[in-house]
Design an enzyme around this catalytic site. Structure first.
Site, PDB file in Angstrom:
ATOM      1  N   HIS A 277      45.114  31.677  50.331  1.00 26.23           N
ATOM      2  CA  HIS A 277      45.673  32.966  49.947  1.00 26.23           C
ATOM      3  C   HIS A 277      47.188  32.877  49.725  1.00 26.23           C
ATOM      4  O   HIS A 277      47.645  33.005  48.605  1.00 26.23           O
ATOM      5  CB  HIS A 277      45.344  34.085  50.938  1.00 26.23           C
ATOM      6  CG  HIS A 277      43.891  34.304  51.156  1.00 26.23           C
ATOM      7  ND1 HIS A 277      43.013  34.595  50.134  1.00 26.23           N
ATOM      8  CD2 HIS A 277      43.124  34.254  52.288  1.00 26.23           C
ATOM      9  CE1 HIS A 277      41.790  34.718  50.605  1.00 26.23           C
ATOM     10  NE2 HIS A 277      41.825  34.502  51.917  1.00 26.23           N
ATOM     11  N   ASP A 328      35.596  32.706  48.253  1.00 28.68           N
ATOM     12  CA  ASP A 328      35.873  33.353  49.529  1.00 28.68           C
ATOM     13  C   ASP A 328      34.735  34.259  49.991  1.00 28.68           C
ATOM     14  O   ASP A 328      33.741  33.787  50.516  1.00 28.68           O
ATOM     15  CB  ASP A 328      37.191  34.121  49.415  1.00 28.68           C
ATOM     16  CG  ASP A 328      37.730  34.596  50.751  1.00 28.68           C
ATOM     17  OD1 ASP A 328      37.102  34.326  51.784  1.00 28.68           O
ATOM     18  OD2 ASP A 328      38.791  35.237  50.775  1.00 28.68           O
TER      19      ASP A 328
END
Length: 451
Positions: A277, A328
């Site tokens: 991220h 994810d």
């Protein structure tokens, strides 16, 4: 030794700005032994075209690497995306699914999710795995039973896996103990985490790496234990980093520094490390990541679904951080969408176009992801590399009339027609050869969704 040959209508070869037409490829024992562009329908010198070469109409790419996965999140698709809330309210729903899983149901769910990835052209997944123990935190008789379920799921789905065994010890930066569903995640301390994961040694299609869940979940004084375990084994090490501003604020309040600086001060950053991220780094954080050659894994479809924000990806790449991609939470499993979102989200952030070329995006989805997962011998259509071939149709409603070089900005996972992993056909004509993916997803999700 049995050789397999393919004749690709177009193939994207290393160091080429655009795809090459009419490429003959051969593999023996799962390794590419020949890559030969044809000239006016003829082979290059020393290469004989055999009639048994499998034709691959469309654009053939190297296998895609999904560098960040939480397989059980697939059960949340379509159930958490409407209405208000934020990352933290979404997390409550995720914990509900986590509480209902056991090794058998996790195997079924992960097999279906990984088979969906195969349909999308993914040949290797990085599973960020922290669901280790029973619902009350008691270890199973085999303390790595959940890990074994994930590795077996990947085998049955026909893809490779790097199991990123995740150290998860505390609930908050200031050390609050794990409670409720989180008790399944914890090993007590980093030394006991290391003892458990050291006892798990899969082979063949699987490798074991390490992960620090976040600075919320591993006390500062134990970060080096996890990093040292990975370093001694030459294993990949991943960490959720600065996904939420609240994480940054809490880390400053407790430690007087950002999460990136905290990791740097405890020897966590480096070329074998991937920060997942990195949505809210400071300018100094960007420099620390780049100078240490720490990779960055972006998950744009999840980051936008959870309203995380858009990170400064161009600045991080320019600073020296290699780029990889992940799906994810699996709100979408489509590495083409993740790849083009890197460019399109950067356009939104900067209000300018043209930050990443198609070659840049291809590299993030292939060589970048494989390298981040410890598979340096995959992600290229090159002699000596693993024979991972993903073919995208160029005659669908989405791709018709699109030049092959533009496929990353036009194609979706639905346009993948053929997938070969380590020389073995896994997907043909858009159908998984061993898993009924829709049926298995339906049944596995129903078993753990809680109604």
């Amino acid at each position: 030794m049995t050789a397999t040959r393919w004749l690709a209508e177009y193939a994207w070869l290393p160091d080429h700005a655009e795809p090459t037409p009419d490429v003959l490829m051969e593999a023996v024992d799962g390794r590419i032994t020949t890559v030969a562009p044809l000239t006016a329908g003829r082979p290059t010198a020393g290469v004989e075209v055999l009639g048994d070469a499998v034709r691959l109409p469309g654009l053939t790419l190297p296998g895609l690497a999904n560098a960040h996965s939480h397989a059980f999140h697939r059960a949340l698709r379509g159930r958490t995306h409407a209405g208000r809330g934020n990352f933290w309210t979404w997390r409550d729903g995720m914990y509900g699914v986590a509480q209902r899983l056991d090794p058998d149901s996790y195997l079924a769910l992960a097999r279906a999710a990984y088979a969906e990835m195969a349909l999308a052209g993914v040949t290797c997944v990085g599973e960020f795995h922290y669901l280790h123990h029973g619902p009350n935190g008691t270890p199973y008789d085999d303390p790595n039973a959940m890990s074994a379920a994930l590795v077996e799921a990947a085998a049955q789905a026909g893809i490779r896996i790097t199991l990123l065994d995740t150290c998860y010890l505390t609930a908050t930066v200031d050390g609050a103990p794990l409670a409720g569903p989180q008790r399944r995640f914890g090993d007590g301390d980093a030394l006991r985490w290391a003892d458990r994961v050291s006892g798990f040694s899969p082979a063949g299609h699987a490798r074991v790496g390490a992960a620090i869940h976040s600075v919320r979940a591993v006390p500062a004084e134990q970060l080096a234990t996890v990093a040292g375990w990975a370093d001694r084994r030459g294993a990949a090490l991943h960490v959720h980093l600065s996904e939420q501003p609240a994480e940054n604020d809490a880390c400053r309040a407790v430690h007087g520094r950002t999460p990136t600086r905290l990791l740097a001060d405890h020897g966590v950053l480096g070329p074998a490390v991937t920060a997942v991220h990195a949505t809210h780094p400071t300018g100094a954080d960007v420099a620390l990541l780049g100078e240490s050659r720490t990779g960055v894994c972006l998950c744009p479809t999840t980051e936008r679904d959870l309203a995380d924000g858009i990170g400064p990806v161009r600045r991080m790449v320019e600073a020296g951080s290699p780029l990889s991609l992940g799906s994810d939470s699996h709100a979408v499993i489509d590495l083409f969408e993740e790849a083009r979102a890197v460019e399109l989200d950067e356009r939104l952030r900067t209000r300018r176009r043209g930050h990443f070329s198609a070659v840049d995006l291809l590299a993030a989805a292939t060589t970048g992801g494989h390298a981040a997962l410890g598979w340096a011998d995959a992600g290229r259509l090159a002699v000596g590399d693993r024979a991972d071939l993903v073919t995208v149709r160029l005659d669908t409603a989405r791709t018709a009339g699109v030049p092959p070089v533009g496929a990353f900005f036009a194609a979706t996972a639905a346009d993948v027609s053929s997938v070969v992993v380590d020389g073995r056909q896994v997907v043909r004509d858009g159908v998984h050869l061993t898993v009924d993916v829709p049926a298995e997803l339906r049944d596995a999700i129903a078993a753990v969704s809680g109604g």
